[in-house]
Design a protein around this motif. Structure first.
Motif, PDB file in Angstrom:
ATOM      1  N   THR A  47      -5.752   8.617  -5.760  1.00 18.20           N
ATOM      2  CA  THR A  47      -4.693   7.750  -6.264  1.00 18.20           C
ATOM      3  C   THR A  47      -3.340   8.265  -5.773  1.00 18.20           C
ATOM      4  O   THR A  47      -3.149   9.477  -5.638  1.00 18.20           O
ATOM      5  N   PHE A  48      -2.448   7.349  -5.453  1.00 13.96           N
ATOM      6  CA  PHE A  48      -1.099   7.724  -5.022  1.00 13.96           C
ATOM      7  C   PHE A  48      -0.187   6.523  -5.212  1.00 13.96           C
ATOM      8  O   PHE A  48      -0.649   5.392  -5.409  1.00 13.96           O
ATOM      9  N   THR A  49       1.114   6.787  -5.169  1.00 16.99           N
ATOM     10  CA  THR A  49       2.098   5.705  -5.229  1.00 16.99           C
ATOM     11  C   THR A  49       2.770   5.637  -3.860  1.00 16.99           C
ATOM     12  O   THR A  49       3.068   6.696  -3.271  1.00 16.99           O
ATOM     13  N   PRO A  50       3.006   4.419  -3.326  1.00 16.20           N
ATOM     14  CA  PRO A  50       3.596   4.297  -1.989  1.00 16.20           C
ATOM     15  C   PRO A  50       4.837   5.173  -1.816  1.00 16.20           C
ATOM     16  O   PRO A  50       5.737   5.142  -2.665  1.00 16.20           O
ATOM     17  N   GLY A  51       4.867   5.936  -0.729  1.00 11.51           N
ATOM     18  CA  GLY A  51       6.004   6.833  -0.462  1.00 11.51           C
ATOM     19  C   GLY A  51       5.622   8.287  -0.643  1.00 11.51           C
ATOM     20  O   GLY A  51       6.315   9.174  -0.138  1.00 11.51           O
ATOM     21  N   GLN A  52       4.528   8.551  -1.367  1.00 15.91           N
ATOM     22  CA  GLN A  52       4.125   9.944  -1.594  1.00 15.91           C
ATOM     23  C   GLN A  52       3.437  10.526  -0.351  1.00 15.91           C
ATOM     24  O   GLN A  52       2.951   9.783   0.503  1.00 15.91           O
ATOM     25  N   SER A  69      -0.514   6.541   4.314  1.00 17.82           N
ATOM     26  CA  SER A  69      -0.159   5.251   4.935  1.00 17.82           C
ATOM     27  C   SER A  69      -1.144   4.142   4.588  1.00 17.82           C
ATOM     28  O   SER A  69      -1.049   3.046   5.128  1.00 17.82           O
ATOM     29  N   GLY A  70      -2.093   4.426   3.684  1.00 23.41           N
ATOM     30  CA  GLY A  70      -3.119   3.434   3.372  1.00 23.41           C
ATOM     31  C   GLY A  70      -2.769   2.557   2.168  1.00 23.41           C
ATOM     32  O   GLY A  70      -1.637   2.549   1.689  1.00 23.41           O
ATOM     33  N   ASP A  71      -3.788   1.853   1.704  1.00 22.80           N
ATOM     34  CA  ASP A  71      -3.623   0.873   0.634  1.00 22.80           C
ATOM     35  C   ASP A  71      -3.720   1.582  -0.725  1.00 22.80           C
ATOM     36  O   ASP A  71      -4.752   2.196  -1.025  1.00 22.80           O
ATOM     37  N   PRO A  72      -2.679   1.491  -1.576  1.00 27.02           N
ATOM     38  CA  PRO A  72      -2.729   2.184  -2.867  1.00 27.02           C
ATOM     39  C   PRO A  72      -3.782   1.627  -3.818  1.00 27.02           C
ATOM     40  O   PRO A  72      -4.103   2.268  -4.821  1.00 27.02           O
ATOM     41  N   ALA A  73      -4.344   0.456  -3.496  1.00 29.37           N
ATOM     42  CA  ALA A  73      -5.375  -0.125  -4.364  1.00 29.37           C
ATOM     43  C   ALA A  73      -6.767   0.414  -4.039  1.00 29.37           C
ATOM     44  O   ALA A  73      -7.734   0.119  -4.744  1.00 29.37           O
ATOM     45  N   VAL A  74      -6.876   1.199  -2.976  1.00 24.16           N
ATOM     46  CA  VAL A  74      -8.166   1.776  -2.581  1.00 24.16           C
ATOM     47  C   VAL A  74      -8.274   3.183  -3.179  1.00 24.16           C
ATOM     48  O   VAL A  74      -7.357   3.988  -3.037  1.00 24.16           O
ATOM     49  N   HIS A  75      -9.370   3.480  -3.864  1.00 24.62           N
ATOM     50  CA  HIS A  75      -9.435   4.734  -4.626  1.00 24.62           C
ATOM     51  C   HIS A  75     -10.553   5.681  -4.209  1.00 24.62           C
ATOM     52  O   HIS A  75     -10.867   6.622  -4.927  1.00 24.62           O
TER      53      HIS A  75
END
Ligand SMILES: Cc1cc2nc3c(=O)[nH]c(=O)nc-3n(C[C@H](O)[C@H](O)[C@H](O)COP(=O)(O)OP(=O)(O)OC[C@H]3O[C@@H](n4cnc5c(N)ncnc54)[C@H](O)[C@@H]3O)c2cc1C
Ligand code: FES
Length: 285
Positions: A47-52, A69-75
């Motif tokens: 899990t991450f938030t865009p920009g981290q 650089s990936g999709d934050p909805a993918v876990h």
């Protein structure tokens, strides 16, 4: 207190220990830039938030900060786009599927995707600077009704250096989305715009008072982009940028990334422009 100290020590050690990930896929973006998809060896939920960013460890070589650089909805995996500029990045981009890479993080402050809800999102990216902004684009497109227009202004050195070419074309076809590309130097096959990223602002449909701008690229490019955004009517507090400095710990302990009173790894890398303007004006920092 006597029992807390060892626990704290263990917590800090755990925080600093890279977790083993395996390379799932390596995709070539340009001659020197590759996108790596990494999956955890454990059943860890990514899990991450865009920009981290994460600290990526090429075992036996070194550890470097790389934005996710990936999709934050993918876990179940994390994606990174890496330009080979030195020993560690070269080692990372030449790892093949199945190779092990150490991952710490995610660390750092994120792009203001919650505060930008209901507003237009204006992204200004230069070169590899599009990598930390791609998760924002995924997020906005996945939550289309929560945001106004999405405007992407993207500049790279040459047509061969453009990242995510297929995605750029597909983003441009999305509703309420404007994608403008430019290159510093064209070639015979390039029929698009030639010039630095600030020269395409005039083609963007911007409504500054209802927009949040997010900027990432070489520092000189960001300075000119800010100037252009300000000239277009953006308030300083509606401009956010991602800063880079060399890092060691990534967690605010070593002081390696200190920038005036701030640590880029902990207080940034994403900053609101009005809060760092005095530091940006001091070139020696
Ligand atoms: C928060 C953050 C996010 C980053 N995200 C990405 C990313 O998504 N993709 C990516 O390719 N790179 C990213 N970088 C830059 C990356 O960390 C550096 O390119 C890397 O540390 C270089 O290490 P090296 O051992 O390969 O090269 P080195 O041998 O350490 O350096 C090679 C050359 O790169 C320069 N350099 C080293 N570190 C940096 C740096 N941090 N910024 C600018 N120039 C540097 C050196 O001055 C030298 O000229 C990010 C950096 C930070 C701080
Ligand atoms: S990298 Fe150690 S304090 Fe930021």
């Amino acid at each position: 207190m006597a029992t807390l100290a060892p626990q704290l020590e263990t917590a800090v050690q755990d925080f600093m220990v890279p977790r083993p990930y395996r390379v799932q896929r390596v995709g070539k973006e340009t001659a020197d830039t590759f996108t790596l998809t990494l999956a955890p060896e454990s059943d860890e939920h990514t899990t991450f938030t865009p920009g981290q960013f994460s600290m990526l460890w090429a075992f036996g070589v070194g550890e470097v900060p790389i934005s996710i650089s990936g999709d934050p909805a993918v876990h179940d995996r994390l994606t990174y786009t890496i330009r080979s500029v030195g020993a560690t990045t070269q080692a990372l981009v030449t790892r093949r599927a199945g190779a092990e890479i150490g991952v710490r993080g995610p660390y750092g402050a994120a792009w203001p995707i919650e505060a930008a809800r209901g507003r237009d999102v204006v992204i200004v990216a230069g070169g590899i600077g599009l990598a930390p902004l791609r998760p924002v684009i995924y997020h906005v497109l996945a939550h289309r009704k929560d945001y106004g227009r999405l405007v992407l202004l993207y500049g790279s050195r040459s047509p061969r250096d453009l990242l995510y070419r297929k995605e750029l074309a597909s983003w441009a076809r999305q509703p309420d989305t404007q994608v403008l590309e430019t290159v510093d130097h064209g070639n015979l096959a390039w029929h698009g715009h030639v010039g630095v990223v600030t020269t395409i602002f005039k083609y963007a449909r911007l409504e500054p008072e209802r927009s949040t701008a997010m900027v990432c690229g070489p520092e000189i490019m960001m300075r000119f982009a800010i100037r252009e955004l300000r000239a277009s009517g953006f308030a300083r507090e509606d401009i956010h940028l991602s800063m880079e400095r060399n890092m060691r710990c990534g967690t605010g302990f070593c002081g390696h990334c200190q920038w005036g009173p701030l640590f880029i790894c902990k207080d940034g890398p994403v900053f609101r422009y009005d809060r760092i303007r005095p530091l940006m004006d001091r070139h020696e920092l």
